[in-house]
Enzyme design. Sequence first.
Site, short mmCIF file in Angstrom:
data_model
loop_
_atom_site.label_atom_id
_atom_site.label_comp_id
_atom_site.label_asym_id
_atom_site.label_seq_id
_atom_site.Cartn_x
_atom_site.Cartn_y
_atom_site.Cartn_z
N ALA A 178 -2.30 4.82 -1.31
CA ALA A 178 -3.62 4.30 -1.71
C ALA A 178 -4.25 3.41 -0.63
O ALA A 178 -5.48 3.26 -0.61
CB ALA A 178 -3.49 3.53 -3.02
N HIS A 179 -3.46 2.82 0.23
CA HIS A 179 -3.91 1.98 1.35
C HIS A 179 -5.18 1.16 1.08
O HIS A 179 -5.13 0.12 0.43
CB HIS A 179 -4.09 2.82 2.62
CG HIS A 179 -2.81 3.26 3.27
ND1 HIS A 179 -1.70 2.46 3.39
CD2 HIS A 179 -2.47 4.44 3.84
CE1 HIS A 179 -0.73 3.11 4.00
NE2 HIS A 179 -1.17 4.33 4.28
N ASP A 180 -6.33 1.62 1.58
CA ASP A 180 -7.53 0.77 1.65
C ASP A 180 -8.05 0.33 0.29
O ASP A 180 -8.62 -0.77 0.18
CB ASP A 180 -8.64 1.50 2.42
CG ASP A 180 -8.35 1.60 3.91
OD1 ASP A 180 -7.46 0.87 4.41
OD2 ASP A 180 -9.01 2.41 4.59
N THR A 223 0.82 -1.22 0.00
CA THR A 223 0.00 0.00 0.00
C THR A 223 0.85 1.27 0.00
O THR A 223 0.44 2.30 -0.52
CB THR A 223 -0.99 0.05 1.17
OG1 THR A 223 -0.30 0.25 2.41
CG2 THR A 223 -1.84 -1.22 1.25
#
Length: 321
Positions: free
Chosen positions: A245-247, A199
Site C-alpha cells: 500500500a506504500h503511499d 507499508t
Amino acid sequence: MTHRHKVIFDTDPGVDDAMALYFLTRRPEFDLLAVTTVQGNLDVETVTRNALWLTERLGLDVPVARGAATPLVRPAGPGVPHVHGPGGRGDLTPPAHLARTVDPRPAWQVIVDLVRAHPHEVTVIAIGPLTNLALALRHDPAIAGLVAGISLMGGAFGTHGHSGNVSPVAEANILSDPEAADLVMTAPWKVTLLGLDVTQQVVMDAAYLDRLEERGGQDGAFLRAVSRFYQGFHEHSRGLAGIFAHDSLAVIQVLAPHLFTLRHGPVRVVCGGLADGQTIQKPAGLPGPPAPAWDDAPSRAVAVDVDVAGVLALYAETFIA
C-alpha cells in the site's frame, strides 16, 4: 462538522501515488490545497504530466506545481519505469491533450505561500523524494514553525525485517535525495514517517483489488486498472500476489493515527558511503553515551506497527458504498 485537514500533496506519481491521491480526494476530512511534484519514480516532466492528468480525472480545482527536477546535490536518477510502467501510470495512457496547465510557481514557492497563508493549519503529505520540502526550508526556514505537520512515506528502520527496498538498508524515496531527507529530519517541525516497516506490512492482494473494481464504481475500476502493472512487478520481484500500500499510508496516518504504533526519537539520514540513504532513529530513552548527531536533532515519530485490517478496511470502504 468534520474537522478538515488542509493538505499539500507532494508527489512523484507513480501508481501508489495515484492510489493515495484518489483516497485523499474521496475523503470529506481533507481539504486539498495543492499538488506539488518532484522527480523520483520518473523525471519531473513525466510525473508533473501525470499529476495534471490525475487532477483532471478527479475533477480537482487546485494548483499543480512542478517541483525539483534534480536532488539537492546529486544528479537525478533514472527513475523506475520497471516498477510503475514506462510512463509511471501502469498500462494506462492519458489523453494527448490535457486541459489542466501547471502553476507558474515552483513547488517550493507554492508550499511556502500556502503555509504562510494558513499558519499552523497545513499538513504536508510527502510521498516522494523530499527535495521540495528541503528547498522550501532553504528559501524560508521560518515555515518549519508554521506547518501543522509533515506526514511522509519514506525510510526503513528494520522492524519486521523491513530494512530497505533499493539497497539492503535504504528505501527508495530517501535514497533518491538523502541530503534533502536529512535536512527535513533535522528541521524544527513535526514529522511522522511511514516507512517500509509498516507499508510492507499492508498488502492489497489481487482479491482485494478485484473487489475494488467490482464494487467501487468508476474509481474502483481506475484503481484496479492502474495497479495491474504494479502488481506484476510485485509478483516478479517478490512472489507477492498483490501490491504494497506504500503511499496511501501517509494519507491514512493523518486521518486515522490510531491505526499506527509510533516510536519517538531523532532520525538522521546517512549521506554517502555503503549505507547511503539509511534512516536511523535514536529511540527516546536509549541508554548509552551521548550521540550529538542525534541528540541535537528534534524527535520524530516513526511508525513501527500498523493495524493492517483497519487500514485495508478504511481504504476499501472509501470507494465501496
